[in-house]
Design a protein around this motif. Sequence first.
Motif, PDB file in Angstrom:
ATOM      1  N   GLY A   1       0.803  -1.206   0.000  1.00  0.00           N
ATOM      2  CA  GLY A   1       0.000   0.000   0.000  1.00  0.00           C
ATOM      3  C   GLY A   1       0.837   1.257   0.000  1.00  0.00           C
ATOM      4  N   LYS A   2       0.152   2.391   0.152  1.00  0.00           N
ATOM      5  CA  LYS A   2       0.821   3.677   0.047  1.00  0.00           C
ATOM      6  C   LYS A   2       1.857   3.876   1.144  1.00  0.00           C
ATOM      7  N   CYS A   3       1.553   3.438   2.381  1.00  0.00           N
ATOM      8  CA  CYS A   3       2.469   3.690   3.498  1.00  0.00           C
ATOM      9  C   CYS A   3       3.853   3.113   3.237  1.00  0.00           C
ATOM     10  N   SER A   4       3.901   1.842   2.906  1.00  0.00           N
ATOM     11  CA  SER A   4       5.200   1.204   2.690  1.00  0.00           C
ATOM     12  C   SER A   4       5.874   1.751   1.432  1.00  0.00           C
ATOM     13  N   ASN A   5       5.100   2.011   0.390  1.00  0.00           N
ATOM     14  CA  ASN A   5       5.657   2.570  -0.834  1.00  0.00           C
ATOM     15  C   ASN A   5       6.217   3.969  -0.577  1.00  0.00           C
ATOM     16  N   MET A   6       5.466   4.811   0.144  1.00  0.00           N
ATOM     17  CA  MET A   6       5.921   6.162   0.449  1.00  0.00           C
ATOM     18  C   MET A   6       7.145   6.143   1.355  1.00  0.00           C
ATOM     19  N   ASN A   7       7.143   5.247   2.333  1.00  0.00           N
ATOM     20  CA  ASN A   7       8.285   5.114   3.234  1.00  0.00           C
ATOM     21  C   ASN A   7       9.557   4.818   2.444  1.00  0.00           C
ATOM     22  N   TYR A   8       9.459   3.893   1.505  1.00  0.00           N
ATOM     23  CA  TYR A   8      10.605   3.525   0.683  1.00  0.00           C
ATOM     24  C   TYR A   8      11.016   4.673  -0.245  1.00  0.00           C
ATOM     25  N   ALA A   9      10.023   5.297  -0.893  1.00  0.00           N
ATOM     26  CA  ALA A   9      10.319   6.375  -1.844  1.00  0.00           C
ATOM     27  C   ALA A   9      11.006   7.549  -1.158  1.00  0.00           C
ATOM     28  N   CYS A  10      10.536   7.901   0.051  1.00  0.00           N
ATOM     29  CA  CYS A  10      11.142   9.020   0.778  1.00  0.00           C
ATOM     30  C   CYS A  10      12.589   8.731   1.145  1.00  0.00           C
ATOM     31  N   ARG A  11      12.836   7.558   1.690  1.00  0.00           N
ATOM     32  CA  ARG A  11      14.192   7.200   2.110  1.00  0.00           C
ATOM     33  C   ARG A  11      15.138   7.172   0.909  1.00  0.00           C
ATOM     34  N   GLN A  12      14.710   6.537  -0.164  1.00  0.00           N
ATOM     35  CA  GLN A  12      15.549   6.442  -1.346  1.00  0.00           C
ATOM     36  C   GLN A  12      15.738   7.803  -2.008  1.00  0.00           C
ATOM     37  N   GLY A  13      14.653   8.580  -2.099  1.00  0.00           N
ATOM     38  CA  GLY A  13      14.727   9.881  -2.750  1.00  0.00           C
ATOM     39  C   GLY A  13      15.670  10.830  -2.041  1.00  0.00           C
ATOM     40  N   LEU A  14      15.573  10.902  -0.709  1.00  0.00           N
ATOM     41  CA  LEU A  14      16.462  11.787   0.040  1.00  0.00           C
ATOM     42  C   LEU A  14      17.906  11.326  -0.051  1.00  0.00           C
ATOM     43  N   GLN A  15      18.098  10.020  -0.041  1.00  0.00           N
ATOM     44  CA  GLN A  15      19.460   9.500  -0.186  1.00  0.00           C
ATOM     45  C   GLN A  15      20.056   9.913  -1.536  1.00  0.00           C
ATOM     46  N   ILE A  16      19.261   9.834  -2.580  1.00  0.00           N
ATOM     47  CA  ILE A  16      19.727  10.208  -3.915  1.00  0.00           C
ATOM     48  C   ILE A  16      20.057  11.705  -3.968  1.00  0.00           C
ATOM     49  N   LEU A  17      19.200  12.533  -3.385  1.00  0.00           N
ATOM     50  CA  LEU A  17      19.456  13.974  -3.404  1.00  0.00           C
ATOM     51  C   LEU A  17      20.717  14.328  -2.617  1.00  0.00           C
ATOM     52  N   ARG A  18      20.938  13.653  -1.495  1.00  0.00           N
ATOM     53  CA  ARG A  18      22.138  13.936  -0.699  1.00  0.00           C
ATOM     54  C   ARG A  18      23.413  13.531  -1.437  1.00  0.00           C
ATOM     55  N   GLN A  19      23.317  12.498  -2.231  1.00  0.00           N
ATOM     56  CA  GLN A  19      24.494  12.018  -2.946  1.00  0.00           C
ATOM     57  C   GLN A  19      24.739  12.779  -4.245  1.00  0.00           C
ATOM     58  N   ASP A  20      23.787  13.628  -4.635  1.00  0.00           N
ATOM     59  CA  ASP A  20      23.908  14.409  -5.861  1.00  0.00           C
ATOM     60  C   ASP A  20      24.766  15.648  -5.574  1.00  0.00           C
ATOM     61  N   VAL A  21      25.999  15.653  -6.048  1.00  0.00           N
ATOM     62  CA  VAL A  21      26.931  16.749  -5.763  1.00  0.00           C
ATOM     63  C   VAL A  21      26.406  18.073  -6.299  1.00  0.00           C
ATOM     64  N   ASP A  22      25.799  18.057  -7.476  1.00  0.00           N
ATOM     65  CA  ASP A  22      25.306  19.288  -8.085  1.00  0.00           C
ATOM     66  C   ASP A  22      24.100  19.873  -7.349  1.00  0.00           C
ATOM     67  N   TYR A  23      23.415  19.043  -6.592  1.00  0.00           N
ATOM     68  CA  TYR A  23      22.209  19.507  -5.904  1.00  0.00           C
ATOM     69  C   TYR A  23      22.550  20.356  -4.674  1.00  0.00           C
ATOM     70  N   ASN A  24      23.684  20.089  -4.016  1.00  0.00           N
ATOM     71  CA  ASN A  24      24.084  20.830  -2.803  1.00  0.00           C
ATOM     72  C   ASN A  24      23.018  20.744  -1.709  1.00  0.00           C
ATOM     73  N   TYR A  25      22.655  19.523  -1.329  1.00  0.00           N
ATOM     74  CA  TYR A  25      21.539  19.308  -0.413  1.00  0.00           C
ATOM     75  C   TYR A  25      21.677  20.104   0.885  1.00  0.00           C
ATOM     76  N   GLU A  26      22.851  20.081   1.505  1.00  0.00           N
ATOM     77  CA  GLU A  26      23.034  20.684   2.827  1.00  0.00           C
ATOM     78  C   GLU A  26      22.921  22.208   2.808  1.00  0.00           C
ATOM     79  N   LYS A  27      22.959  22.803   1.659  1.00  0.00           N
ATOM     80  CA  LYS A  27      22.901  24.266   1.549  1.00  0.00           C
ATOM     81  C   LYS A  27      21.490  24.800   1.747  1.00  0.00           C
ATOM     82  N   TYR A  28      20.480  23.919   1.618  1.00  0.00           N
ATOM     83  CA  TYR A  28      19.094  24.378   1.574  1.00  0.00           C
ATOM     84  C   TYR A  28      18.269  23.808   2.726  1.00  0.00           C
TER      85      TYR A  28
END
Length: 538
Positions: free
Chosen positions: A195-222
């Motif tokens: 269902g949505k809960c488990s899917n959203m839980n996974y998507a959030c964790r993976q999505g934030l991990q990807i953004l943090r690892q994206d050097v061009d995104y500069n996650y910590e700056k925002y």
Amino acid sequence: MPSSFSSTSSLDGPDSGINAAKLEAANRYVRWNLLFLLTIFTFLLFPIWMPLIPYVNQATNVVIIITIGLFQLIWLIATICAIRRTLAINNRNKLKTTKAQDVESADATANDYSTIRHIVAMTLYKEPMSVLQTTLDSLVQQKDAKSRLSVIVGMECRTPDKEAKRNEICAKYESKFLRLIVTFHPSGIPGEISGKCSNMNYACRQGLQILRQDVDYNYEKYEHIFTNCDCDAVFDPEYTLELETEYSKLDFADRHSSIWQSIIIYKRDSMPFFVDITGVLRTFFFMGVLIPWNINPMSHYSLSVKLLEEGAFTHPAYQMEDIIALIRYTIITQREIRIRPLNLISINGPTSGANYADEIREWALQVRRWTIGAGEVFHYFIVKTYRMPGLYLSISWATRFFIYYGLVLCASAIFSVISPFIVQLINMVAAEHDRLFISDSLFSTIRFIFLGTQYAFLLIVTVLVRWSLPVPGDNYNKGLRGITRGLLHWILMLPTILAYSFVELYSFFELAFRGKDVCKHNAASKNNLVLVKGAGNS
């Protein structure tokens, strides 16, 4: 702009994977939702057993009238809150449209939010791509979407044609957002339910991990604000701007102890009366109960990413991530979380079916899912009560939650409409006894007065939601046809509420007898959903 895809498993975190399995197993056989049902059922049986007990039966009429009167008081409070919220929404809408300098001022103020970025996440399973595209189109309209808005679309590994859908999404939208991330939630992770809960839980964790690892995104700056939504959500074009404005008014502590909720309207081109009425009532309860009583957010809502992470994202072993959100974040972060209104309109799609019988089935399934979800959240709360940051807060939230989900949505209509008839029938066969204060004739008179006041409240609900809110692209409620339909549906409101209440009562019994096995996310069908055209434009 790079887009990112992921299908690896993420089992870390306090409520994901193996840890969620341990959490669930610890309380599998003691289901506190039984207390929820027992209280409701005992309450509904008052009119049957009171007239048959000597001496107690003298107070039957008084107890019934006082109880119905209390329900009327709740409706009065909710109506006042809803009127105040409607006025606030209309005042904002007038200020937005009357002066050109307001727009210039808003643009200038928006520059102060350049350190804020937005992340919007939604999940997709079997919903039509046209529904998802409507949501993404409304996000494209947000201010600076290309430079400050990232979108995460969480699909299930079992989603039909998931690769083709991913490619279609990226081909059309990857150049329109700062980042577009598509994840594939693996099935069969221990402790999770589909269902949505488990899917959203996974998507959030993976999505934030990807953004943090994206050097061009500069996650910590925002500073990041996260919005959780359904794939059929249509946002106001100024949603992110209004959210930033309200977010920036608060100090650091309040920013990260708040959830923002817009007022949601449920619309599509054509609806059966019971679907339409349920949507109107849900919008009313957004304004009159859920937000001012600080019970729970619903459908789509926003919070800081800091709070999202401190609150351990969404619980993959429970089916209603919105109903559980506030109490879960309160328990895990050990601070009170407040729901704050956004004075603008968002649009969600209601249930839909291929034919009338299918419409009834989908409507009942949705009511059942909401009810079982509420019962599960009550169980979660009782199990975790010892971790609440204060006894008063614990009792206060539990009381508000039970009044809304147990009494207002489930028991009040059944009790108010049916109990007077039951009492009068039983009084005809029961032993003669004196009436305390209220005679049978006065009892009948007051009963009809309460029926009239209830319809007066429902008329106010109809006027507020159908004709007072500045809903974009709304032709459904306009003109002679719309007014005639609205008044007809007003007359049918009480029978619809009664049907809703009986489905809720059945669902609570089903949860009691079947336990955790019934706690599955059977999402409402969106296959025949057609949102009102122009809904995303103001």
